[in-house]
Write an enzyme that holds these catalytic residues in place. Sequence first.
Site, mmCIF file in Angstrom:
data_model
loop_
_atom_site.group_PDB
_atom_site.id
_atom_site.type_symbol
_atom_site.label_atom_id
_atom_site.label_comp_id
_atom_site.label_asym_id
_atom_site.label_seq_id
_atom_site.Cartn_x
_atom_site.Cartn_y
_atom_site.Cartn_z
ATOM 1 N N LEU A 8 0.734 -1.297 -0.116
ATOM 2 C CA LEU A 8 -0.028 -0.066 0.100
ATOM 3 C C LEU A 8 0.867 1.308 0.020
ATOM 4 O O LEU A 8 1.970 1.227 0.679
ATOM 5 C CB LEU A 8 -0.960 0.030 1.259
ATOM 6 N N ASP A 9 0.600 2.227 -0.500
ATOM 7 C CA ASP A 9 1.049 3.513 -0.428
ATOM 8 C C ASP A 9 1.203 3.956 0.898
ATOM 9 O O ASP A 9 0.436 3.509 1.733
ATOM 10 C CB ASP A 9 0.057 4.513 -1.318
ATOM 11 N N ARG A 10 2.538 4.836 1.106
ATOM 12 C CA ARG A 10 2.705 5.283 2.714
ATOM 13 C C ARG A 10 1.474 5.800 3.096
ATOM 14 O O ARG A 10 1.143 5.645 4.287
ATOM 15 C CB ARG A 10 3.799 6.324 2.301
#
Length: 360
Positions: free
Chosen positions: A72-74
């Site tokens: 997942l994106d940060r």
Amino acid sequence: QNNDFLRNTVHRHEPPVTAQPIRILAEDEEVVVVDKPSSLPVHPCGRFRHNTVIFILGKEHGLRELHTLHRLDRMTSGVLMFAKTAAVSKRIDEQVRQRKLEKEYVCRVVGEFPEHEVVCEEPILVVSYKVGVCRVDAKGKPCQTLFQRLSYNGSSSVVRCLPRTGRTHQIRVHLQFLGHPILNDPIYNMEAWGPDRGKGGRIGKTDEELLKALVEEHRSKQSLEVLGIGEEDLNSAGESKDCGNSGDCTTSDPVNGSSCPAEDEKDPERNDLAACPLNSDTNLEMLHKDKELSLCGNQDGQAGEKGWEEKDPLCVECRTSRRDPSPKELVMFLHALRYKGADFEYCSSMPEWAMEDWQE
């Protein structure tokens, strides 16, 4: 010359992240499933090492040698799966490649999203790996996202997102194109995209102008750390192969993470973030002198402790004050709600900002 001794000191600080704990949703002999907080990258990348899901799971829960199944994106929170063995990783990777893995996200977007189901199939192109920015472009990779409105509170809408492909920032870019960017998206809901904020692909800037405008907008707000970058990153020449600025390196599931040219690189040492040493007498003496100097007065020549308080007391290298972001700056309203495969299904609870009666 021969026999010369050279030493280089690397001085870096990890960007701040939320203090919310990583909640374990499920664990057995094959997998570990967690509810990832926003602002935490999945694995060491760019300027992050200690403040990562992988590092924290190993240090606080004794879970080591985990295999990343998807990322997942940060800034994206939600369901995140890890395999405990290479065999399990290979089996689930095969489901991903055959698109047998169902993914469901929820987000809160600007304005009143259409009540009917919306399908967006605009191709997406990566503008910058270093800053982590993408846009809709005919030269981009084909992708598809299905959107369904869940609620509307008079100013913003909660939307269910079903990505059918996995492109970098796919959900965020498609929502921006539709004119309903995520409410607090630190990239795709910014003035740098123009008066329409990128709706319909209307930007009116070259890629270079867009990147410069985005960076300048965050610099003016003193929020470069929210992007995961600092002034030292901007001063380095050329595009970095690391994507540790706005998202994670992505392999099988780059739905919301920044893609990285070195996708399969999993060596956590490749981005070794050197800590500032404080265990030698020399360094402690330097720190003591720094404190004495700053207590004597600040840059304006005024006496008092204000000058010292504005500096990092743990670092003998820094003389720069660092702004501490507010908790809401470390949260983006995009959440991985459910992941379902051939023989598993994992869900997290709905985040507070996704409740129907939520008001900012």
